[in-house]
Scaffold this active site. Structure first.
Site, PDB file in Angstrom:
ATOM      1  N   GLY A  47       0.863  -1.166   0.000  1.00  0.00           N
ATOM      2  CA  GLY A  47       0.000   0.000   0.000  1.00  0.00           C
ATOM      3  C   GLY A  47       0.904   1.221   0.000  1.00  0.00           C
ATOM      4  O   GLY A  47       1.987   1.202  -0.585  1.00  0.00           O
ATOM      5  N   SER A  49       3.010   3.508   2.614  1.00  0.00           N
ATOM      6  CA  SER A  49       3.447   3.369   4.005  1.00  0.00           C
ATOM      7  C   SER A  49       3.017   4.530   4.896  1.00  0.00           C
ATOM      8  O   SER A  49       2.677   4.321   6.064  1.00  0.00           O
ATOM      9  CB  SER A  49       4.966   3.174   4.073  1.00  0.00           C
ATOM     10  OG  SER A  49       5.654   4.306   3.563  1.00  0.00           O
ATOM     11  N   CYS A  79       6.305  -5.007   0.730  1.00  0.00           N
ATOM     12  CA  CYS A  79       6.371  -3.656   0.189  1.00  0.00           C
ATOM     13  C   CYS A  79       6.198  -2.617   1.302  1.00  0.00           C
ATOM     14  O   CYS A  79       7.099  -2.444   2.109  1.00  0.00           O
ATOM     15  CB  CYS A  79       5.380  -3.495  -0.968  1.00  0.00           C
ATOM     16  SG  CYS A  79       5.753  -2.072  -2.021  1.00  0.00           S
ATOM     17  N   ARG A 108      12.279   4.184   1.010  1.00  0.00           N
ATOM     18  CA  ARG A 108      10.946   4.217   0.392  1.00  0.00           C
ATOM     19  C   ARG A 108      11.056   4.502  -1.105  1.00  0.00           C
ATOM     20  O   ARG A 108      11.888   5.282  -1.537  1.00  0.00           O
ATOM     21  CB  ARG A 108      10.093   5.339   1.010  1.00  0.00           C
ATOM     22  CG  ARG A 108       9.568   5.070   2.371  1.00  0.00           C
ATOM     23  CD  ARG A 108       8.740   6.247   2.898  1.00  0.00           C
ATOM     24  NE  ARG A 108       7.484   6.366   2.185  1.00  0.00           N
ATOM     25  CZ  ARG A 108       7.127   7.453   1.493  1.00  0.00           C
ATOM     26  NH1 ARG A 108       7.901   8.511   1.419  1.00  0.00           N
ATOM     27  NH2 ARG A 108       5.958   7.478   0.889  1.00  0.00           N
ATOM     28  N   ARG A 135       6.399   0.415  -7.007  1.00  0.00           N
ATOM     29  CA  ARG A 135       6.863   1.526  -6.166  1.00  0.00           C
ATOM     30  C   ARG A 135       7.578   0.982  -4.932  1.00  0.00           C
ATOM     31  O   ARG A 135       7.353   1.416  -3.806  1.00  0.00           O
ATOM     32  CB  ARG A 135       5.697   2.419  -5.740  1.00  0.00           C
ATOM     33  CG  ARG A 135       5.160   3.262  -6.863  1.00  0.00           C
ATOM     34  CD  ARG A 135       4.067   4.211  -6.427  1.00  0.00           C
ATOM     35  NE  ARG A 135       4.501   5.055  -5.318  1.00  0.00           N
ATOM     36  CZ  ARG A 135       3.697   5.528  -4.375  1.00  0.00           C
ATOM     37  NH1 ARG A 135       2.425   5.251  -4.379  1.00  0.00           N
ATOM     38  NH2 ARG A 135       4.168   6.295  -3.425  1.00  0.00           N
ATOM     39  N   HIS A 172       5.691  -8.150  -4.069  1.00  0.00           N
ATOM     40  CA  HIS A 172       4.313  -8.571  -3.781  1.00  0.00           C
ATOM     41  C   HIS A 172       4.084 -10.018  -4.216  1.00  0.00           C
ATOM     42  O   HIS A 172       3.571 -10.257  -5.314  1.00  0.00           O
ATOM     43  CB  HIS A 172       3.325  -7.682  -4.544  1.00  0.00           C
ATOM     44  CG  HIS A 172       3.263  -6.276  -4.089  1.00  0.00           C
ATOM     45  ND1 HIS A 172       2.338  -5.838  -3.167  1.00  0.00           N
ATOM     46  CD2 HIS A 172       4.000  -5.193  -4.420  1.00  0.00           C
ATOM     47  CE1 HIS A 172       2.505  -4.552  -2.957  1.00  0.00           C
ATOM     48  NE2 HIS A 172       3.508  -4.133  -3.702  1.00  0.00           N
ATOM     49  N   GLU A 174       1.817 -12.008  -3.290  1.00  0.00           N
ATOM     50  CA  GLU A 174       0.385 -12.307  -3.351  1.00  0.00           C
ATOM     51  C   GLU A 174      -0.193 -12.087  -4.742  1.00  0.00           C
ATOM     52  O   GLU A 174      -1.275 -12.587  -5.056  1.00  0.00           O
ATOM     53  CB  GLU A 174      -0.380 -11.466  -2.316  1.00  0.00           C
ATOM     54  CG  GLU A 174      -0.594 -10.012  -2.678  1.00  0.00           C
ATOM     55  CD  GLU A 174       0.593  -9.088  -2.444  1.00  0.00           C
ATOM     56  OE1 GLU A 174       0.430  -7.874  -2.639  1.00  0.00           O
ATOM     57  OE2 GLU A 174       1.679  -9.579  -2.080  1.00  0.00           O
TER      58      GLU A 174
END
Length: 192
Positions: A47, A49, A79, A108, A135, A172, A174
């Protein structure tokens, strides 16, 4: 069968839950401190942060999350979740806080903006996995007690780490339909 929560403030909650179930765990959404207390471990999804930190504060989840991690609750962050588990961050917004727990410095948006997102096959804990970077952060440095589990190009950047009961990836898993990273976390939890 362990019960693993997915922090349901932002990110790929359903996708992580599906991968956890495929990996042999019971998955549940976590939005409140009482729900956090009821799980054996937690996934902190991707998402944004700073938004995740602010939402955790707004839902009175930030301090309970920090305390459960400090007390040894197994957690996996992907992430933005990696950023949330870092002890220190670079390029954070002024005042940005993390739950901490992993002795690392994370940068980041290190790989660039949304348009710079990419996919790459990497070695993760001795297995070749397909990694999706959106990102994404990378790990600038780690402490002596942190195991580096994965790196990627460009520049042989650290993108997966473990310290005790905490696991973090800048990618990621997932989104790939491959449950091996989640299975690694479930097996970690069972071993503790």
């Amino acid at each position: 069968m362990p019960t693993i929560g997915v922090l349901a403030l932002q990110g790929d909650v359903r996708e992580h839950a599906r991968m956890l179930q495929e990996a042999g765990a019971r998955a549940t959404a976590v939005r409140r401190p009482a729900e956090l207390e009821a799980v054996d471990g937690l996934v902190i999804p991707g998402g944004e942060s700073t938004t995740m930190w602010k939402l955790a504060e707004a839902f009175d989840m930030f301090e309970p999350l920090r305390m459960r991690i400090k007390e040894g609750m197994p957690a996996y962050g992907s992430c933005a979740g990696m950023i949330m588990l870092a002890d220190r961050i670079e390029d954070g917004v002024p005042g940005q806080q993390t739950a901490g727990g992993i002795d690392m410095v994370v940068r980041r948006n290190a790989f660039g903006r949304q348009i710079d997102s990419f996919e790459e096959d990497i070695d993760f804990a001795g297995q070749r996995v397909h990694a999706v970077f959106i990102r994404a952060p990378w790990v600038e440095s780690v402490g002596a007690d942190v195991d580096v589990l994965g790196k990627c190009e460009p520049g042989d950047r650290i993108v997966a780490v473990r310290q005790g009961p905490l696991l973090a990836t800048s990618f990621h898993p997932e989104l790939t339909g491959d449950a091996r990273v989640h299975r690694y976390f479930v097996d970690m939890l069972r071993e503790l």
